[in-house]
Design a protein around this motif. Sequence first.
Motif, PDB file in Angstrom:
ATOM      1  N   THR A 160      19.370 -71.890  81.050  1.00 17.94           N
ATOM      2  CA  THR A 160      19.681 -72.177  82.445  1.00 17.94           C
ATOM      3  C   THR A 160      18.583 -73.063  83.026  1.00 17.94           C
ATOM      4  O   THR A 160      17.401 -72.857  82.762  1.00 17.94           O
ATOM      5  CB  THR A 160      19.770 -70.872  83.264  1.00 17.94           C
ATOM      6  OG1 THR A 160      18.554 -70.146  83.107  1.00 17.94           O
ATOM      7  CG2 THR A 160      20.927 -70.013  82.788  1.00 17.94           C
ATOM      8  N   ALA A 161      18.987 -74.067  83.790  1.00 25.87           N
ATOM      9  CA  ALA A 161      18.016 -74.981  84.400  1.00 25.87           C
ATOM     10  C   ALA A 161      17.165 -74.211  85.397  1.00 25.87           C
ATOM     11  O   ALA A 161      17.686 -73.629  86.337  1.00 25.87           O
ATOM     12  CB  ALA A 161      18.732 -76.130  85.085  1.00 25.87           C
ATOM     13  N   SER A 162      15.878 -74.192  85.152  1.00 26.13           N
ATOM     14  CA  SER A 162      14.989 -73.459  86.043  1.00 26.13           C
ATOM     15  C   SER A 162      13.558 -73.945  85.861  1.00 26.13           C
ATOM     16  O   SER A 162      13.268 -74.747  84.977  1.00 26.13           O
ATOM     17  CB  SER A 162      15.070 -71.956  85.751  1.00 26.13           C
ATOM     18  OG  SER A 162      14.565 -71.691  84.456  1.00 26.13           O
TER      19      SER A 162
ATOM     20  N   SER B 174      11.258 -72.134  84.749  1.00 28.47           N
ATOM     21  CA  SER B 174      10.724 -71.580  83.504  1.00 28.47           C
ATOM     22  C   SER B 174      10.987 -72.514  82.329  1.00 28.47           C
ATOM     23  O   SER B 174      10.173 -72.599  81.405  1.00 28.47           O
ATOM     24  CB  SER B 174      11.297 -70.188  83.236  1.00 28.47           C
ATOM     25  OG  SER B 174      12.695 -70.251  83.084  1.00 28.47           O
ATOM     26  N   VAL B 175      12.109 -73.240  82.352  1.00 30.56           N
ATOM     27  CA  VAL B 175      12.402 -74.209  81.294  1.00 30.56           C
ATOM     28  C   VAL B 175      11.409 -75.364  81.381  1.00 30.56           C
ATOM     29  O   VAL B 175      10.848 -75.789  80.369  1.00 30.56           O
ATOM     30  CB  VAL B 175      13.862 -74.709  81.395  1.00 30.56           C
ATOM     31  CG1 VAL B 175      14.093 -75.879  80.452  1.00 30.56           C
ATOM     32  CG2 VAL B 175      14.832 -73.588  81.100  1.00 30.56           C
ATOM     33  N   THR B 176      11.173 -75.865  82.576  1.00 30.49           N
ATOM     34  CA  THR B 176      10.212 -76.956  82.755  1.00 30.49           C
ATOM     35  C   THR B 176       8.811 -76.511  82.340  1.00 30.49           C
ATOM     36  O   THR B 176       8.078 -77.254  81.687  1.00 30.49           O
ATOM     37  CB  THR B 176      10.205 -77.434  84.219  1.00 30.49           C
ATOM     38  OG1 THR B 176      11.531 -77.826  84.568  1.00 30.49           O
ATOM     39  CG2 THR B 176       9.264 -78.603  84.411  1.00 30.49           C
ATOM     40  N   ALA B 177       8.447 -75.285  82.691  1.00 33.99           N
ATOM     41  CA  ALA B 177       7.128 -74.766  82.317  1.00 33.99           C
ATOM     42  C   ALA B 177       7.008 -74.642  80.799  1.00 33.99           C
ATOM     43  O   ALA B 177       5.963 -74.973  80.225  1.00 33.99           O
ATOM     44  CB  ALA B 177       6.885 -73.421  82.987  1.00 33.99           C
ATOM     45  N   ALA B 178       8.064 -74.178  80.155  1.00 36.00           N
ATOM     46  CA  ALA B 178       8.033 -74.052  78.697  1.00 36.00           C
ATOM     47  C   ALA B 178       7.897 -75.423  78.047  1.00 36.00           C
ATOM     48  O   ALA B 178       7.108 -75.599  77.113  1.00 36.00           O
ATOM     49  CB  ALA B 178       9.291 -73.349  78.200  1.00 36.00           C
TER      50      ALA B 178
END
Length: 91
Positions: free
Chosen positions: A45-47, A49-53
């Motif tokens: 899911t776009a969030s 947390s994805v950008t941080a990962a």
Amino acid sequence: MRTSNRIAGAVAGLTLTLGGAVVAAPAVRADIPACTQMAELAGATASDSVTAACSRGVAGDLQSCVTGLSEAGAAGGAATGACRAAAHEPR
């Protein structure tokens, strides 16, 4: 202190400073958007947390990147591919 020693010190400092900028350059060219897009296509899911990962993948922490994307819903193999894409130059 002699002038020649001061000049030599200044040149050495400048060389070290510019060398550090060259080492940091690959991180600037990293492709976080490609990583996030691949992760979203794999089910994450776009969030934030994805950008941080993906940002951790850019920094070279592949395992932490894969773990973060997996927790966000991306399949394991796709998460690994996305994290590897994070460190490449954008196309």
